[in-house]
Design an enzyme around this catalytic site. Structure first.
Site, PDB file in Angstrom:
ATOM      1  N   GLU A 238       0.859  -1.199   0.000  1.00 47.24           N
ATOM      2  CA  GLU A 238       0.000   0.000   0.000  1.00 47.24           C
ATOM      3  C   GLU A 238       0.890   1.242   0.000  1.00 47.24           C
ATOM      4  O   GLU A 238       1.575   1.530   0.978  1.00 47.24           O
ATOM      5  CB  GLU A 238      -0.907  -0.003   1.238  1.00 47.24           C
TER       6      GLU A 238
ATOM      7  N   ARG B  60       0.673  10.465   0.089  1.00 54.51           N
ATOM      8  CA  ARG B  60       0.940  11.553   1.046  1.00 54.51           C
ATOM      9  C   ARG B  60       2.137  12.396   0.671  1.00 54.51           C
ATOM     10  O   ARG B  60       2.496  13.322   1.394  1.00 54.51           O
ATOM     11  CB  ARG B  60       1.209  10.971   2.441  1.00 54.51           C
TER      12      ARG B  60
ATOM     13  N   THR C 102      -4.404   6.183   1.584  1.00 55.62           N
ATOM     14  CA  THR C 102      -4.698   7.595   1.846  1.00 55.62           C
ATOM     15  C   THR C 102      -5.382   8.246   0.639  1.00 55.62           C
ATOM     16  O   THR C 102      -5.070   9.368   0.250  1.00 55.62           O
ATOM     17  CB  THR C 102      -3.425   8.386   2.237  1.00 55.62           C
TER      18      THR C 102
ATOM     19  N   LYS D 269     -11.253  -1.049   6.611  1.00 52.29           N
ATOM     20  CA  LYS D 269     -10.058  -0.755   7.401  1.00 52.29           C
ATOM     21  C   LYS D 269     -10.540  -0.246   8.761  1.00 52.29           C
ATOM     22  O   LYS D 269     -11.534   0.494   8.828  1.00 52.29           O
ATOM     23  CB  LYS D 269      -9.258   0.313   6.666  1.00 52.29           C
TER      24      LYS D 269
HETATM   25  C1  3PG Z   1      -1.367   5.008   8.262  1.00 54.95           C
HETATM   26  O1  3PG Z   1      -2.268   5.187   7.482  1.00 54.95           O
HETATM   27  O2  3PG Z   1      -0.578   5.877   8.657  1.00 54.95           O
HETATM   28  C2  3PG Z   1      -1.282   3.643   8.720  1.00 54.95           C
HETATM   29  O3  3PG Z   1      -2.274   3.462   9.627  1.00 54.95           O
HETATM   30  C3  3PG Z   1       0.047   3.256   9.246  1.00 54.95           C
HETATM   31  O4  3PG Z   1       0.105   3.447  10.577  1.00 54.95           O
HETATM   32  P1  3PG Z   1       1.434   3.079  11.345  1.00 54.95           P
HETATM   33  O5  3PG Z   1       2.500   3.959  10.777  1.00 54.95           O
HETATM   34  O6  3PG Z   1       1.115   3.412  12.771  1.00 54.95           O
HETATM   35  O7  3PG Z   1       1.698   1.621  11.105  1.00 54.95           O
END
Ligand code: 3PG
Length: 212
Positions: free
Chosen positions: A45, A49, A72, A132
């Site tokens: 994934e 961002r 995201t 999710k």
């Molecule tokens: C995110 O979208 O940032 C994910 O949830 C990843 O979270 P993490 O960095 O705490 O694993």
């Protein structure tokens, strides 16, 4: 289309952990992806961002054995760009009406996020069965996901947010959890230093986690 359960299930069942990647350098994306796939985590994934995220995701679609998606995804423009870039799945921290409308017009499966029973019910009304759970640790952790199982029997979750190798088993043993997501398998310092063998080792550990 409304969430294609078979298609999203096929992807989510490929490995117990989905690496959540924040990348800003397309030139290392393939090496990183290869290390994760070699370690046993084929589902990648790439979160949208950073300015380079889409280029990174596109580059990774060429990795043999990888199933690459966009994370995201917050609006229709990002959804379209991800689909046009070859995303095989889409992940969002939530499920806004406009995003869901856009997902209905695409055949790439969306995994939208929820943090409450009410949000889950709204997505159920739209035909979603795989969600999710975000941000997992901060929103209540494995006990919270467990508590959703009895009233929301049709749903299964991919908890993400704050999960580590140590915390993952508490989620993965739950019957309403398909897999978990996390960035711990691709730490930013290892990415910066190009330590692909460390990332492959982290992936291998994660891939060995047992599921219910
Ligand atoms: C995110 O979208 O940032 C994910 O949830 C990843 O979270 P993490 O960095 O705490 O694993």
């Amino acid at each position: 289309m409304t969430q294609n359960i078979d298609r999203i299930d096929h992807i989510l069942k490929l490995a117990p952990v989905v690496p959540v990647l924040i990348l800003d350098d397309p030139s290392i994306a393939v090496a990183l992806g290869r290390a994760l796939v070699a370690g046993g985590l084929p589902v990648l994934e790439v979160t949208l961002r950073t300015p380079a995220a889409l280029e990174c995701m596109k580059a990774m679609t060429a990795i043999p054995g990888a199933v690459v998606g966009a994370g995201t995804v917050l609006d229709e423009a990002q959804l379209r760009a991800a689909v046009d870039g070859g995303a095989q799945f889409l992940v969002s921290p939530g499920g806004s009406p406009k995003l869901l409308d856009a997902a209905d017009r695409s055949d790439v499966p969306l995994l939208p996020g929820i943090a409450t029973a009410g949000e889950a019910m709204t997505l159920m009304e739209r035909g979603y069965r795989r969600l999710k759970f975000f941000p997992a640790e901060q929103a209540g952790g494995a006990d919270y996901v467990k508590a959703l199982a009895s009233p929301l029997q049709a749903l299964k979750f991919c908890p993400t947010g704050g999960i580590t190798l140590e915390k993952a088993p508490a989620y993965l043993k739950l019957p309403n959890v398909v897999c978990v997501g996390g960035s711990w398998v691709a730490p930013s310092d290892a990415i910066k230093s190009g330590d692909w063998s460390r990332i492959e080792a982290l992936a291998r550990e994660a891939a060995g986690l047992a599921r219910s």
